[in-house]
Design a protein around this motif. Structure first.
Motif, short mmCIF file in Angstrom:
data_model
loop_
_atom_site.label_atom_id
_atom_site.label_comp_id
_atom_site.label_asym_id
_atom_site.label_seq_id
_atom_site.Cartn_x
_atom_site.Cartn_y
_atom_site.Cartn_z
N ASP A 65 0.83 -1.20 0.00
CA ASP A 65 0.00 0.00 0.00
C ASP A 65 0.87 1.26 0.00
O ASP A 65 0.50 2.28 -0.58
CB ASP A 65 -0.92 0.01 1.22
N ALA A 66 2.02 1.15 0.66
CA ALA A 66 2.97 2.27 0.64
C ALA A 66 3.45 2.52 -0.78
O ALA A 66 3.60 3.67 -1.21
CB ALA A 66 4.16 1.97 1.56
N LEU A 67 3.69 1.44 -1.51
CA LEU A 67 4.11 1.57 -2.91
C LEU A 67 3.06 2.29 -3.73
O LEU A 67 3.38 3.14 -4.56
CB LEU A 67 4.39 0.18 -3.50
N ASP A 68 1.79 1.97 -3.50
CA ASP A 68 0.71 2.62 -4.24
C ASP A 68 0.71 4.13 -3.99
O ASP A 68 0.54 4.92 -4.92
CB ASP A 68 -0.64 2.03 -3.82
N ILE A 69 0.92 4.53 -2.73
CA ILE A 69 0.93 5.96 -2.38
C ILE A 69 2.11 6.65 -3.07
O ILE A 69 1.98 7.75 -3.61
CB ILE A 69 1.00 6.15 -0.86
N ILE A 70 3.26 6.00 -3.04
CA ILE A 70 4.47 6.56 -3.66
C ILE A 70 4.26 6.75 -5.16
O ILE A 70 4.61 7.79 -5.74
CB ILE A 70 5.69 5.67 -3.37
N LYS A 71 3.66 5.75 -5.81
CA LYS A 71 3.43 5.83 -7.25
C LYS A 71 2.42 6.92 -7.59
O LYS A 71 2.62 7.70 -8.52
CB LYS A 71 2.94 4.47 -7.77
N GLN A 72 1.33 6.94 -6.84
CA GLN A 72 0.26 7.89 -7.14
C GLN A 72 0.70 9.34 -6.98
O GLN A 72 0.20 10.22 -7.68
CB GLN A 72 -0.93 7.61 -6.21
N ASN A 73 1.65 9.56 -6.07
CA ASN A 73 2.07 10.94 -5.79
C ASN A 73 3.43 11.29 -6.38
O ASN A 73 3.95 12.38 -6.16
CB ASN A 73 2.08 11.18 -4.28
N ASN A 74 4.01 10.33 -7.12
CA ASN A 74 5.30 10.54 -7.79
C ASN A 74 6.36 11.06 -6.82
O ASN A 74 7.02 12.07 -7.06
CB ASN A 74 5.12 11.53 -8.95
N ILE A 75 6.48 10.35 -5.68
CA ILE A 75 7.47 10.71 -4.66
C ILE A 75 8.40 9.52 -4.43
O ILE A 75 8.13 8.41 -4.90
CB ILE A 75 6.79 11.12 -3.33
N THR A 76 9.47 9.76 -3.69
CA THR A 76 10.41 8.67 -3.41
C THR A 76 10.50 8.34 -1.92
O THR A 76 11.04 7.29 -1.57
CB THR A 76 11.82 9.00 -3.94
N GLN A 77 9.99 9.23 -1.07
CA GLN A 77 9.99 8.96 0.37
C GLN A 77 8.57 9.05 0.90
O GLN A 77 7.75 9.83 0.41
CB GLN A 77 10.86 9.97 1.14
N LEU A 78 8.30 8.25 1.91
CA LEU A 78 6.97 8.26 2.53
C LEU A 78 7.14 8.16 4.05
O LEU A 78 7.84 7.28 4.55
CB LEU A 78 6.15 7.07 2.02
N LEU A 79 6.49 9.07 4.76
CA LEU A 79 6.57 9.05 6.22
C LEU A 79 5.67 7.96 6.79
O LEU A 79 4.58 7.71 6.27
CB LEU A 79 6.15 10.40 6.79
N VAL A 80 6.14 7.31 7.84
CA VAL A 80 5.38 6.26 8.50
C VAL A 80 4.97 6.77 9.88
O VAL A 80 5.81 7.27 10.64
CB VAL A 80 6.21 4.97 8.64
N LEU A 81 3.68 6.64 10.20
CA LEU A 81 3.15 7.14 11.46
C LEU A 81 2.61 6.01 12.32
O LEU A 81 2.12 5.00 11.80
CB LEU A 81 2.03 8.15 11.22
N GLU A 82 2.69 6.20 13.62
CA GLU A 82 2.02 5.32 14.56
C GLU A 82 0.96 6.19 15.24
O GLU A 82 1.27 7.02 16.08
CB GLU A 82 2.98 4.75 15.58
N GLN A 83 -0.29 5.97 14.81
CA GLN A 83 -1.37 6.89 15.17
C GLN A 83 -1.00 8.29 14.64
O GLN A 83 -0.88 8.47 13.46
CB GLN A 83 -1.60 6.90 16.69
N ASN A 84 -0.77 9.26 15.55
CA ASN A 84 -0.45 10.61 15.09
C ASN A 84 1.03 10.97 15.29
O ASN A 84 1.41 12.13 15.09
CB ASN A 84 -1.32 11.63 15.84
N THR A 85 1.84 10.00 15.69
CA THR A 85 3.24 10.31 15.97
C THR A 85 4.17 9.73 14.91
O THR A 85 3.84 8.76 14.22
CB THR A 85 3.65 9.78 17.36
N TYR A 86 5.34 10.31 14.83
CA TYR A 86 6.34 9.93 13.82
C TYR A 86 6.96 8.58 14.16
O TYR A 86 7.43 8.36 15.27
CB TYR A 86 7.42 11.03 13.78
#
Length: 322
Positions: free
Chosen positions: A286-307
């Motif tokens: 699913d992370a790959l889908d977000i990266i592809k859809q937004n043409n980005i190379t990095q994606l932040l990962v959250l636990e609830q609302n924290t980094y």
């Protein structure tokens, strides 16, 4: 030697014949198919699949498909069965025997032995008037008009029919068992297929550093943090570890294009706001889908609302998910 045109015509004819054979098998489905599915579902043992020649090879593939979709199965070569391998069949097992003719010497020897043991015998056979069909408790009809071989000898169309009917059986069984993606992942832990079904965003993020800076950090501090972690980005977080932005390599380049004096700039002045993110327990695919859809190379990962961390496109490449 055949011309290019005749080669294509021959290939097309073969495929059309085999496609027609599958449609014919579909038309021949009857109550026995439903009874076979019910018998296997109620089976307290395993499904033993046997055959000889090319049918044995198809039997092996059916076994592999059964095992990977929740139906325990074992392959037994018909020739080896009459030389000792019959011992692998237990009292609660169901036996599927594949044969085009249903009249080969090995099948004629093996079939009565299977009946003696009391196991349910399912004949996947291309001649419903054959010895195997007569001896079987249930029949899966794989009758074909002719082989794709111009001499009507080499098993081609007949084995395609067996293979397709085996797949139909496996799919019906997995649907009846409500076999889902999580179940599939249990049987396919290796390779990219398995990883797509079980690898989480957190698994990738934990293998990376966790670069972060405060909004008031200087450009120098930003550059040091990005360079040190080799992810091409750094998260901008507040005192409660909540993400308020991201600074990427691209943001640094844009900063240099728009500002001549960068000495007094801070992270909050150059960061991208509302960065794309994913929850840590989401699938990596699913992370790959977000990266592809937004043409980005990095994606932040959250636990609830924290980094929680960062995923880079290269992480997905390295895991074989891309």
């Amino acid at each position: 030697m055949k011309s290019k045109k005749s080669i294509i015509q021959s290939a097309r004819s073969t495929l059309e014949l085999e496609a027609a054979s599958i449609l014919n098998v579909a038309k021949n489905l009857n109550d026995d198919f439903e009874k076979v599915v019910s018998t296997i579902l109620e089976c307290k043992g395993r499904v033993i699949v046997t055959g000889i020649g090319k049918s044995a090879i198809i039997a092996q593939k059916i076994v592999a498909t059964f095992n990977s979709t929740g139906t325990p199965a074992i392959f037994m070569h018909a020739a080896d069965a009459i030389h000792g391998d019959l011992g692998m069949i237990q009292i609660h097992d169901v036996v599927i025997c594949l044969s085009k003719s249903g009249n080969t010497p090995e099948i004629k020897v093996l079939t009565p032995l299977l009946k003696t043991a009391g196991n349910t015998l399912i004949g996947m056979v291309g001649d419903i008037n054959s010895f195997l069909a007569d001896q079987s408790d249930l029949i899966l009809n794989t009758t074909v008009e002719k082989e794709a071989c111009p001499h009507n000898l080499a098993p081609t169309t007949s084995t395609t029919a067996q293979l397709a009917l085996g797949d139909a059986l496996a799919v019906c069984l997995l649907e009846c068992r409500e076999f889902n993606e999580s179940d599939f992942a249990k049987y396919h832990p290796g390779g990219s297929l398995g990883k797509k079904l079980y690898l989480k965003a957190r698994d990738l993020a934990l293998s990376n550093e966790k670069p972060s800076i405060k909004p008031e950090a200087s450009v120098k501090e930003v550059l040091i943090e990005i360079s040190k972690n080799r992810l091409g980005a750094v998260a901008v977080i507040d005192n409660k570890n909540k993400v308020i932005g991201i600074v990427t390599d691209g943001d640094i380049r844009r900063m240099l294009e728009h500002y001549t004096d960068i000495e007094h700039l801070m992270a909050k002045d150059i960061m991208g706001q509302n960065p794309k993110s994913i929850q840590h327990d989401a699938l990596a695919v699913d992370a790959l889908d977000i990266i592809k859809q937004n043409n980005i190379t990095q994606l932040l990962v959250l636990e609830q609302n924290t980094y929680f961390g960062i995923i880079h496109l290269h992480d997905l490449f390295n895991e074989g998910i891309v």
